[in-house]
Scaffold this motif. Structure first.
Motif, PDB file in Angstrom:
ATOM      1  N   VAL A  86       0.823  -1.208   0.000  1.00  0.00           N
ATOM      2  CA  VAL A  86       0.000   0.000   0.000  1.00  0.00           C
ATOM      3  C   VAL A  86       0.862   1.264   0.000  1.00  0.00           C
ATOM      4  O   VAL A  86       0.481   2.270  -0.596  1.00  0.00           O
ATOM      5  CB  VAL A  86      -1.035  -0.043   1.147  1.00  0.00           C
ATOM      6  CG1 VAL A  86      -0.442   0.317   2.488  1.00  0.00           C
ATOM      7  CG2 VAL A  86      -2.229   0.841   0.833  1.00  0.00           C
ATOM      8  N   ARG A  87       2.023   1.172   0.644  1.00  0.00           N
ATOM      9  CA  ARG A  87       2.982   2.282   0.597  1.00  0.00           C
ATOM     10  C   ARG A  87       4.381   1.717   0.386  1.00  0.00           C
ATOM     11  O   ARG A  87       4.632   0.547   0.699  1.00  0.00           O
ATOM     12  CB  ARG A  87       2.934   3.090   1.912  1.00  0.00           C
ATOM     13  CG  ARG A  87       1.725   4.003   2.009  1.00  0.00           C
ATOM     14  CD  ARG A  87       1.601   4.620   3.381  1.00  0.00           C
ATOM     15  NE  ARG A  87       1.297   3.607   4.380  1.00  0.00           N
ATOM     16  CZ  ARG A  87       0.067   3.171   4.651  1.00  0.00           C
ATOM     17  NH1 ARG A  87      -0.972   3.658   4.034  1.00  0.00           N
ATOM     18  NH2 ARG A  87      -0.131   2.225   5.547  1.00  0.00           N
ATOM     19  N   GLN A 302      -9.379  11.094   4.086  1.00  0.00           N
ATOM     20  CA  GLN A 302      -8.200  11.207   3.203  1.00  0.00           C
ATOM     21  C   GLN A 302      -7.737  12.643   2.954  1.00  0.00           C
ATOM     22  O   GLN A 302      -6.557  12.935   3.064  1.00  0.00           O
ATOM     23  CB  GLN A 302      -8.403  10.495   1.856  1.00  0.00           C
ATOM     24  CG  GLN A 302      -8.970   9.091   1.942  1.00  0.00           C
ATOM     25  CD  GLN A 302      -8.069   8.087   2.635  1.00  0.00           C
ATOM     26  OE1 GLN A 302      -6.993   8.418   3.102  1.00  0.00           O
ATOM     27  NE2 GLN A 302      -8.515   6.842   2.751  1.00  0.00           N
ATOM     28  N   ILE A 341      -5.875   9.766   6.904  1.00  0.00           N
ATOM     29  CA  ILE A 341      -5.620  11.002   6.162  1.00  0.00           C
ATOM     30  C   ILE A 341      -4.320  10.858   5.363  1.00  0.00           C
ATOM     31  O   ILE A 341      -3.329  10.336   5.881  1.00  0.00           O
ATOM     32  CB  ILE A 341      -5.473  12.206   7.125  1.00  0.00           C
ATOM     33  CG1 ILE A 341      -6.691  12.308   8.048  1.00  0.00           C
ATOM     34  CG2 ILE A 341      -5.277  13.508   6.346  1.00  0.00           C
ATOM     35  CD1 ILE A 341      -6.506  13.286   9.215  1.00  0.00           C
ATOM     36  N   SER A 374       2.343   8.095  -1.103  1.00  0.00           N
ATOM     37  CA  SER A 374       3.408   7.247  -1.624  1.00  0.00           C
ATOM     38  C   SER A 374       2.995   6.817  -3.040  1.00  0.00           C
ATOM     39  O   SER A 374       1.892   6.313  -3.248  1.00  0.00           O
ATOM     40  CB  SER A 374       3.556   6.040  -0.685  1.00  0.00           C
ATOM     41  OG  SER A 374       4.400   5.084  -1.228  1.00  0.00           O
TER      42      SER A 374
HETATM   43  N1  SAH Z   1     -10.098   0.494   2.180  1.00  0.00           N
HETATM   44  C1  SAH Z   1      -9.709   1.327   3.202  1.00  0.00           C
HETATM   45  C2  SAH Z   1      -8.239   1.511   3.451  1.00  0.00           C
HETATM   46  C3  SAH Z   1      -7.227   0.849   2.648  1.00  0.00           C
HETATM   47  S1  SAH Z   1      -5.568   1.291   2.786  1.00  0.00           S
HETATM   48  C4  SAH Z   1     -10.357   2.639   2.947  1.00  0.00           C
HETATM   49  O1  SAH Z   1     -10.716   2.971   1.865  1.00  0.00           O
HETATM   50  O2  SAH Z   1     -10.478   3.370   3.886  1.00  0.00           O
HETATM   51  C5  SAH Z   1      -5.411   2.147   4.319  1.00  0.00           C
HETATM   52  C6  SAH Z   1      -5.037   3.572   4.165  1.00  0.00           C
HETATM   53  O3  SAH Z   1      -3.790   3.706   3.558  1.00  0.00           O
HETATM   54  C7  SAH Z   1      -5.970   4.400   3.312  1.00  0.00           C
HETATM   55  O4  SAH Z   1      -7.116   4.785   3.980  1.00  0.00           O
HETATM   56  C8  SAH Z   1      -5.097   5.560   2.946  1.00  0.00           C
HETATM   57  O5  SAH Z   1      -5.185   6.588   3.903  1.00  0.00           O
HETATM   58  C9  SAH Z   1      -3.699   4.976   2.978  1.00  0.00           C
HETATM   59  N2  SAH Z   1      -3.136   4.846   1.627  1.00  0.00           N
HETATM   60  C10 SAH Z   1      -3.573   4.066   0.624  1.00  0.00           C
HETATM   61  N3  SAH Z   1      -2.798   4.233  -0.470  1.00  0.00           N
HETATM   62  C11 SAH Z   1      -1.850   5.140  -0.138  1.00  0.00           C
HETATM   63  C12 SAH Z   1      -0.764   5.747  -0.843  1.00  0.00           C
HETATM   64  N4  SAH Z   1      -0.503   5.451  -2.099  1.00  0.00           N
HETATM   65  N5  SAH Z   1       0.005   6.631  -0.164  1.00  0.00           N
HETATM   66  C13 SAH Z   1      -0.251   6.949   1.118  1.00  0.00           C
HETATM   67  N6  SAH Z   1      -1.263   6.419   1.821  1.00  0.00           N
HETATM   68  C14 SAH Z   1      -2.058   5.521   1.205  1.00  0.00           C
END
Ligand code: SAH
Ligand code: SF4
Ligand code: F3S
Length: 475
Positions: A86-87, A302, A341, A374
């Protein structure tokens, strides 16, 4: 009830995998009898609760194969990484950790190293492992966890690197063995995948489209938890609010909650994550009316700026988000709210960021999980022009944390002198003389409690407040 798409895995396929589990168990039993050494496995899980739930399934399969868990990788015959992407920092951590195993593998060529999970659904990550980390024996993805026995058997027989990634995303494998770490709280996946495609997020690409598990399967699983004295269930999905949208009869998340609320023995119901656009009035009323649903909602917003929300493809505006919060608070004044966020989304300006701070100040969340954007290869935001400097992003991040910490502390302060219900999680890790547990609102409470056991529900009067926890006395 049937899913429209009949994507459940064939019973015969699962029977086939179970036969392999038995064969591996026989091999492991023979090895044990010969060496008198336990067959130990070491599993590392990165990422979210859904990945944890997958690891519990992998653990269940491994246990049926005769493996036992160890905390020491040096004595393991099988080391497994369930990855997250995810990051970027989650990915870097994995590379660091598998790199560090090279020496161990050289010393013990029989050691099996397996890497699975979200990150492995990305071709470039698999390529990197293939080229730079040749000591990895097995790679598989999120869509074929049920095939783990077959894949492991092949590796055990051939001793050659095996890569198996399925692109098909339509599988639901139910009735797999599961080993749960906790005996009083259970996490249960109610749906897989995500259809939202937020522009920064990799999850829809590595977890596939939304698939809801059948309600009757979920209910019977939770009834079995109740028989086993579990007190709390947390229902998991990337967006539980859209549960049931793939059914051919009308049945939604609120309907599921009403049914779970009726199960005797289960005292607390939690769920995550919710998407603001899908929080319906029906769901808010279900939360208000079902006495077992805890007074806590995790509702990621977010970003505060409408311009950024649009670029993120979140499908709501700041005003719409705040309206939902008002409605939630109107029906449940004591609810605790948490959020996610992101700061530093491509092109985010100071003015945009001020809108984020404005939401934080207006809503007054109990806690916020904050991330710096990220870049994820394959997502639309990867290619977006970004003139916000790293320095600015870090400044936003630090300011956000400062504002939120103050609010969190102020909310915690309101607990002083109150008596709260605590579900006991066990002995406190930081102070073995104390027990620790959580309130229905999710606060950590530490207290002295002779004779109190994990899984007990007790009343505690709060006597001392810290930023991340509360201290109290049994009443
Ligand atoms: N499905 C959930 C969360 C999934 S990922 C939702 O929609 O709330 C968990 C968190 O990671 C997200 O809520 C977001 O704040 C963060 N996240 C996801 N992709 C990211 C990225 N590319 N860069 C930074 N934070 C990210
Ligand atoms: Fe990612 Fe958005 Fe889906 Fe959450 S809702 S998993 S942030 S795409
Ligand atoms: Fe990470 Fe996969 Fe969860 S990418 S956050 S482990 S769904």
């Amino acid at each position: 009830m049937q899913n429209k798409d009949k994507r459940y895995i064939d019973e015969k396929e699962l029977e086939f995998q179970k036969r392999i589990v038995k064969r591996i168990k026989e091999i492991n039993d023979t090895e044990y009898n010969r060496t008198k050494k336990k067959r130990l496995c070491y599993i590392v899980t990165y990422g979210c609760q859904l990945n944890n739930a997958d690891s519990e399934v992998l653990n269940g399969i491994l246990e049926e194969m005769g493996y036992e868990n160890t905390e020491d990788k040096n004595e393991a015959v099988l080391i497994m990484f369930n990855t997250c992407c995810v990051r970027e920092n989650a990915e870097l951590k994995l590379y660091g950790n598998i790199g560090a195993l090279k020496a161990l593998k050289k010393k013990r060529p029989d050691l099996i190293i397996a890497v699975c999970g979200c990150m492995m659904q990305q071709k470039h990550a698999v390529e990197t492992i293939k080229q730079k980390y040749r000591h990895v024996d097995l790679i598989f993805g999120t869509h074929n966890i049920y095939m783990f026995p077959q894949l492991l058997e092949k590796v055990l027989n051939k001793r050659k690197t095996l890569i198996s990634i399925l692109d098909t995303e339509g599988t639901i494998a139910d009735n797999m063995p599961v080993v749960r770490k906790e005996k009083h709280k259970a996490w249960i996946t109610i749906m897989y995948g995500c259809n939202n495609f937020c522009s920064y997020c990799i999850v829809p690409y590595v977890r596939g489209r939304e698939r809801s598990r059948r309600p009757e399967d979920i209910i019977s699983e939770i009834k079995a938890f109740a028989v086993d004295s579990y007190k709390e269930v947390t229902l998991l999905g990337q967006n539980v609010n859209s549960y049931g949208k793939d059914f051919d009869v009308p049945y939604d998340f609120a309907d599921l909650l009403y049914e779970i609320n009726k199960i005797d023995g289960i005292e607390r119901i939690r769920f995550m994550t919710s998407h603001p656009k899908d929080i319906s009035d029906k769901l808010i009323y279900a939360m208000r009316d079902c006495e077992k649903i805890c007074e806590h909602l995790h509702l990621p917003f977010q970003a505060g700026s409408d311009r950024i929300l649009k670029a993120m493809n979140r499908k709501y505006t700041k005003e719409e988000y705040l309206k939902k919060i008002d409605k939630i608070r109107l029906e449940m004044p004591d609810i605790s709210l948490t959020t996610d966020i992101i700061v530093g989304f491509p092109g985010e300006t100071k003015e945009d960021f001020e809108e984020t701070l404005d939401i934080v100040r207006k809503v007054r969340f109990d806690q916020a999980y904050t991330f710096i954007f990220s870049k994820r290869k394959g997502t639309p935001a990867y290619k977006m022009e970004d003139d916000t400097t790293e320095k600015e992003k870090h400044e936003f991040f630090d300011e956000l944390i400062e504002v939120q910490n103050e609010i969190s502390k102020e909310i915690n302060d309101t607990y002083l002198g109150k008596t709260v219900e605590v579900l006991v999680d066990g002995v406190s890790k930081t102070n073995p003389d104390r027990m620790t547990g959580r309130t229905r609102t999710g606060k950590i409470v530490n207290f002295e409690g002779e004779g109190i056991q994990t899984g007990d529900l007790v009343n505690v009067k709060i006597t001392e407040i810290f930023s991340w926890s509360l201290n109290g006395e049994l009443v």
